[in-house]
Design a protein around this motif. Sequence first.
Motif, mmCIF file in Angstrom:
data_model
loop_
_atom_site.group_PDB
_atom_site.id
_atom_site.type_symbol
_atom_site.label_atom_id
_atom_site.label_comp_id
_atom_site.label_asym_id
_atom_site.label_seq_id
_atom_site.Cartn_x
_atom_site.Cartn_y
_atom_site.Cartn_z
ATOM 1 N N VAL A 119 0.841 -1.196 0.000
ATOM 2 C CA VAL A 119 0.000 0.000 0.000
ATOM 3 C C VAL A 119 0.881 1.252 0.000
ATOM 4 C CG1 VAL A 119 -1.825 -1.198 1.280
ATOM 5 C CG2 VAL A 119 -0.150 0.171 2.525
ATOM 6 N N LEU A 120 0.329 2.329 -0.509
ATOM 7 C CA LEU A 120 0.955 3.642 -0.411
ATOM 8 C C LEU A 120 0.189 4.430 0.637
ATOM 9 C CD1 LEU A 120 2.781 6.015 -1.321
ATOM 10 C CD2 LEU A 120 1.028 6.550 -3.041
ATOM 11 N N GLY A 121 0.884 4.888 1.646
ATOM 12 C CA GLY A 121 0.266 5.702 2.679
ATOM 13 C C GLY A 121 0.887 7.082 2.700
ATOM 14 N N VAL A 122 0.055 8.094 2.908
ATOM 15 C CA VAL A 122 0.544 9.462 3.038
ATOM 16 C C VAL A 122 -0.021 10.027 4.327
ATOM 17 C CG1 VAL A 122 0.685 11.756 2.027
ATOM 18 C CG2 VAL A 122 0.619 9.749 0.534
ATOM 19 N N MET A 123 0.848 10.253 5.312
ATOM 20 C CA MET A 123 0.446 10.802 6.595
ATOM 21 C C MET A 123 0.712 12.299 6.633
ATOM 22 S SD MET A 123 0.725 7.488 6.950
ATOM 23 C CE MET A 123 2.461 7.078 7.005
ATOM 24 N N SER A 124 -0.188 13.048 7.223
ATOM 25 C CA SER A 124 -0.001 14.500 7.302
ATOM 26 C C SER A 124 -0.148 14.960 8.736
ATOM 27 C CB SER A 124 -1.030 15.226 6.428
ATOM 28 O OG SER A 124 -2.328 15.115 6.981
ATOM 29 N N SER A 125 0.617 15.991 9.078
ATOM 30 C CA SER A 125 0.537 16.574 10.403
ATOM 31 C C SER A 125 1.171 17.951 10.353
ATOM 32 C CB SER A 125 1.266 15.691 11.423
ATOM 33 O OG SER A 125 1.179 16.245 12.720
ATOM 34 N N ALA A 126 0.821 18.785 11.327
ATOM 35 C CA ALA A 126 1.373 20.146 11.357
ATOM 36 C C ALA A 126 2.876 20.127 11.591
ATOM 37 C CB ALA A 126 0.678 20.972 12.440
ATOM 38 N N GLY A 127 3.372 19.132 12.335
ATOM 39 C CA GLY A 127 4.797 19.066 12.632
ATOM 40 C C GLY A 127 5.408 17.766 12.154
ATOM 41 N N GLU A 128 6.342 17.834 11.203
ATOM 42 C CA GLU A 128 6.929 16.622 10.622
ATOM 43 C C GLU A 128 7.694 15.812 11.657
ATOM 44 O OE1 GLU A 128 10.416 15.227 7.506
ATOM 45 O OE2 GLU A 128 10.137 17.320 7.988
ATOM 46 N N GLU A 129 8.522 16.469 12.484
ATOM 47 C CA GLU A 129 9.348 15.727 13.428
ATOM 48 C C GLU A 129 8.484 14.981 14.441
ATOM 49 O OE1 GLU A 129 12.450 17.866 15.266
ATOM 50 O OE2 GLU A 129 13.536 18.228 13.402
ATOM 51 N N GLU A 130 7.409 15.641 14.920
ATOM 52 C CA GLU A 130 6.528 14.979 15.866
ATOM 53 C C GLU A 130 5.838 13.781 15.217
ATOM 54 O OE1 GLU A 130 6.638 18.140 15.270
ATOM 55 O OE2 GLU A 130 7.235 19.088 17.155
ATOM 56 N N LEU A 131 5.437 13.929 13.946
ATOM 57 C CA LEU A 131 4.791 12.830 13.244
ATOM 58 C C LEU A 131 5.762 11.679 13.046
ATOM 59 C CD1 LEU A 131 2.457 11.550 11.720
ATOM 60 C CD2 LEU A 131 3.113 12.866 9.694
ATOM 61 N N MET A 132 7.005 11.981 12.652
ATOM 62 C CA MET A 132 7.989 10.928 12.456
ATOM 63 C C MET A 132 8.255 10.194 13.763
ATOM 64 S SD MET A 132 8.953 10.373 9.398
ATOM 65 C CE MET A 132 10.268 9.288 9.907
ATOM 66 N N GLU A 133 8.333 10.934 14.880
ATOM 67 C CA GLU A 133 8.543 10.290 16.163
ATOM 68 C C GLU A 133 7.399 9.329 16.478
ATOM 69 O OE1 GLU A 133 10.945 10.249 18.564
ATOM 70 O OE2 GLU A 133 12.197 11.229 17.073
#
Length: 236
Positions: free
Chosen positions: A192-206
């Motif tokens: 699957v291809l997933g695209v996650m979005s969030s206001a802060g990239e570093e917080e999302l990656m964590e």
Amino acid sequence: MAGSRNNVSSSPSTLGKLLKGVRSREGWTLKEMSARSGIPVSTLSKIEHDRLTLSYDKLQSLSQRLGMRMSELFAEPDRDAAQPVTGRRSLSDIAGAVRVETPNYDYYYLCTELRRKRMVPVVTKIRARSAEQFGDLVRHSGEEFLYVLSGSIVVQTEFYDPVTLGPGQALYIDSSMGHAYLAAEGCDEAEVLGVMSSAGEEELMESLLSLHEEQRQVAAVNENAPAPSRRTGKGR
């Protein structure tokens, strides 16, 4: 040609390039990084030349020994922090993705050289077939889009009945709602291809990287669990 003036690098970012960037930023030689990370010089050299990758456990150990968050291994230094983000682009493919392996999933992080992203694109190969393999429903900040490339999956969510998706079908959800993606019955592996979005990239990656660790721990528990006893049914 106008295209020749585009100074945005089209070279995909790999784990080797990211580690080399960390070493360059800190001013370490291969030997010094080997001493700090506990990884042999020959292994580090192979990683930097993209002849070898690391499992999730090794990535986690590496980040801990270097005293940095795992998300810092997935992005190069921001050299243009004072400049507005305009006209940038990133060319990526699966061969140049940063790969994170867990027992039930393989994650391929794309376009990792870009900083301050509002979206995190990931190609995921799903092998988990049951809620027991997956563990608790996961939650993280933001929203996410999922598109099935091959195979079929069952999507379990906190507030909806499970739904089965096949190639060409897509889903968009609030990521803070508990959710899990499983390979459907009869499917050995789905992509699957997933695209996650969030206001802060570093917080999302964590958040995403902590999920990988949780999945690894659940898989380890399941693997080490004793097999259920079998009754022969002879005599009472």
